[in-house]
Design a protein around this motif. Structure first.
Motif, mmCIF file in Angstrom:
data_model
loop_
_atom_site.group_PDB
_atom_site.id
_atom_site.type_symbol
_atom_site.label_atom_id
_atom_site.label_comp_id
_atom_site.label_asym_id
_atom_site.label_seq_id
_atom_site.Cartn_x
_atom_site.Cartn_y
_atom_site.Cartn_z
ATOM 1 N N ILE A 53 1.065 -1.071 -0.056
ATOM 2 C CA ILE A 53 -0.045 -0.013 0.009
ATOM 3 C C ILE A 53 0.706 1.369 0.024
ATOM 4 N N PRO A 54 1.365 1.991 -1.312
ATOM 5 C CA PRO A 54 2.291 2.917 -1.001
ATOM 6 C C PRO A 54 1.445 4.046 -0.504
ATOM 7 N N ASN A 55 2.301 4.882 -0.074
ATOM 8 C CA ASN A 55 1.662 6.151 0.821
ATOM 9 C C ASN A 55 1.133 7.061 0.012
ATOM 10 N N PRO A 56 -0.188 7.475 0.072
ATOM 11 C CA PRO A 56 -0.956 8.118 -1.077
ATOM 12 C C PRO A 56 -0.488 9.667 -0.916
ATOM 13 N N ASP A 57 -0.046 10.043 0.248
ATOM 14 C CA ASP A 57 0.329 11.481 0.725
ATOM 15 C C ASP A 57 1.630 11.908 0.112
ATOM 16 N N SER A 189 4.126 0.233 3.097
ATOM 17 C CA SER A 189 4.710 0.854 1.998
ATOM 18 C C SER A 189 6.167 0.436 1.588
ATOM 19 N N ILE A 190 6.392 -0.642 2.116
ATOM 20 C CA ILE A 190 7.477 -1.522 1.768
ATOM 21 C C ILE A 190 7.389 -2.442 0.663
ATOM 22 N N PRO A 191 8.091 -2.238 -0.325
ATOM 23 C CA PRO A 191 7.784 -2.991 -1.550
ATOM 24 C C PRO A 191 7.873 -4.427 -1.380
#
Length: 540
Positions: A53-57, A189-191
């Motif tokens: 879940i990448p950081n959207p901000d 957010s870790i790949p």
């Protein structure tokens, strides 16, 4: 402010290459980065890795693609908290961590550490061990049953690591697998690729510190000193690069701080650890070009082009030699530039990246991509009842770039540890010393390339990575299971590494390599090959 600058300048066109790191030999490029496991690869494949879940901000100034890190040219204005209060359960936390920096002042003399504890709401005690001594100290700590709440470890190179983790580490699977990771958004957010290295026997035992391309090695060169000698750094072949080294060595100065074996291996076209053709795996140790590589490295030492103390120096010393001008080149990773900046102080140092040419000419050699995981952080089995709270602490430490938490973790207090220069937090001497608590090896989100006050450096790194990283060659074993690698890999690898040093120093002939590789194969190399092939097949 130091004038360190890392730039492409006159890169050759074509495919490019970087690699891992050694001192005098060391076989980092042939270390067989398989990850031991107490179960099978098929068993590992049954666990659902944490949902990415990448950081959207977070919005990068220069978004990275194809493995290139996102890059920021300036620090975001008006940082805001990413969390809603102190993490954890209010109880103190102890940690055992590796470091590549000088040990900071003790807690009672360290304003950063004291402020960190104030913000956390508890005392974080960190025992730091230099990375070169870490494996031995880790094993001693485990043997004495002294693992603290949190501990860092490498995903390879520790004999019997899978069994060790199953016996001494908390099983984090139910807390992190799949959508469960949503409770810890900064860890989410870790790949995904990095999480593969946290699975042993079908269970998750750690939080990965993602690096990937940042662990790829380049050759750093003092372009200012090259310019003084009228030398063009754009070498067209290995012979050109060797001639450059020769011109920059004298009685009291040496071209090289270490023997750049990773660079040589890439220049001569060796595979990154293993080559795979269909179902057939072949170790780079067996590649016939190894003899040419070893001869090239041996010649650098024999001709007096390498600092004579490199075998007894650590990486910090080799970096210091290069910043001081005692040596002109050093092999190091993309992620090393903050260390060079810290060492340079107020000196004007023009340090640029030189990518290796193909040995026979014709463009740049393909680079070796660094492993997706630098290290992991586990939770002691004795602290398993606090696992959720401790994951909350790690999530806090992994707060995203641009947040209040990240700003303090990386740069401390304004006016005490850093000064704002056009909005960028530039560390002072107190900050460079006190902030080195190895927090980035305990927990960290995706790497962001950033150089406070030097957007030109960040831009240059982004440019060279954009050209080099998309065509990088990965080690196909980096996330695969091999029980033999876990049990025997360090021992048989060390034997080859020791021989390599002997060859480079002229104590053994290059021809000794062939028999040593056969011994390596018989001692476990062939078994590792078969296990990697089986694991790759099971992974699909």
């Amino acid at each position: 402010m130091s004038e360190i600058r890392i730039a492409r300048r006159q890169l050759l066109q074509g495919t490019l290459a970087l690699g891992g790191i050694t001192a005098l030999g060391g076989l980092a490029g042939c270390s067989n980065e398989g990850r031991g496991d107490a179960g099978s690869q098929a068993e590992n494949n049954t666990v659902a890795l944490p949902t990415y879940i990448p950081n959207p901000d977070f919005v990068a100034d220069l978004p990275g693609e194809n493995g290139v890190s996102d890059t920021m040219l300036t620090y975001p204005a008006d940082p805001q908290p990413a969390t809603d209060g102190p993490p954890g359960d209010g109880q103190d936390v102890s940690a055992f961590a590796l470091t590549n920096n000088p040990v900071p002042p003790a807690m009672d003399q360290n304003a950063f550490w004291q402020e960190l504890n104030e913000r956390l709401g508890f005392t974080l005690s960190v025992s730091l061990v230099p990375s070169g001594d870490y494996t031995d100290r880790f094993q001693t700590t485990v043997a004495g049953d002294r693992l603290p709440d949190l501990f860092t470890f490498w995903p390879k190179g520790i004999p019997g690591l899978p069994s060790l983790l199953q016996e001494r580490a908390a099983d984090l699977t139910e807390l992190l697998s799949g959508d469960a990771i949503e409770k810890y958004p900064f860890l989410a957010s870790i790949p995904t690729e990095s999480w593969k290295s946290s699975v042993y026997g079908g269970r998750i035992y750690g939080i990965p510190i993602a690096r990937g391309a940042q662990s790829s090695v380049v050759l750093y060169g003092r372009y200012d000193l090259l310019e003084e000698h009228g030398i063009d750094p754009a070498a067209q072949s290995w012979d050109d690069l060797y001639s450059m080294f020769t011109e920059l060595s004298s009685t009291n100065t040496w071209a090289l701080a270490n023997v750049p074996m990773q660079i040589i291996r890439q220049s001569f076209g060796l595979p990154n650890g293993w080559s795979v053709d269909g179902d057939t795996w072949l170790s780079a140790n067996e590649d016939e070009r190894q003899l040419d590589v070893l001869e090239a490295g041996r010649k650098l030492v024999a001709d007096g082009l390498v600092h004579p103390d490199t075998t007894t120096a650590d990486n910090q010393q080799r970096q210091a030699w290069t910043v001081a001008g005692t040596t002109r080149f050093v092999e190091d990773t993309f992620s090393a530039w903050p260390a060079f900046a810290n060492l340079s102080g107020d000196q004007d140092v023009d340090l640029d990246v030189i990518l290796p040419p193909l040995a026979e000419g014709g463009g740049m050699a393909p680079i070796w991509r660094g492993a997706p995981t630098h290290n992991l952080t586990g939770i002691s089995l004795k602290s398993a009842d606090r696992a959720e709270a401790l994951l909350g602490v790690l999530n806090y430490l992994a707060a995203p770039f641009g947040s209040t938490e990240h700003l303090f973790k990386s740069y401390g207090l304004e006016g005490v540890h850093h000064t704002l220069v056009d909005g960028d937090p530039v560390l002072n001497d107190k900050g460079k010393s006190e902030t080195q608590l190895a927090l980035r090896y305990l927990a960290e989100g995706p790497w962001v390339t950033y150089m406070p006050g030097r957007p030109d450096v960040a831009q240059s790194l982004f440019d060279v990575q954009t050209e080099a990283v998309p065509t990088a060659i990965s080690n196909p074993s980096s996330t695969l299971f091999s029980e033999t690698e876990s049990r025997k890999g360090p021992q048989i690898g060390s034997a080859l590494s020791d021989l390599e040093v002997d060859i480079l120093q002229g104590r053994k002939p290059v021809s000794a390599w062939t028999d040593a590789v056969q011994t390596w194969k018989n001692g476990g190399g062939d078994a590792m090959r078969d296990e990697f092939a089986e694991a790759a097949s099971a992974e699909g």
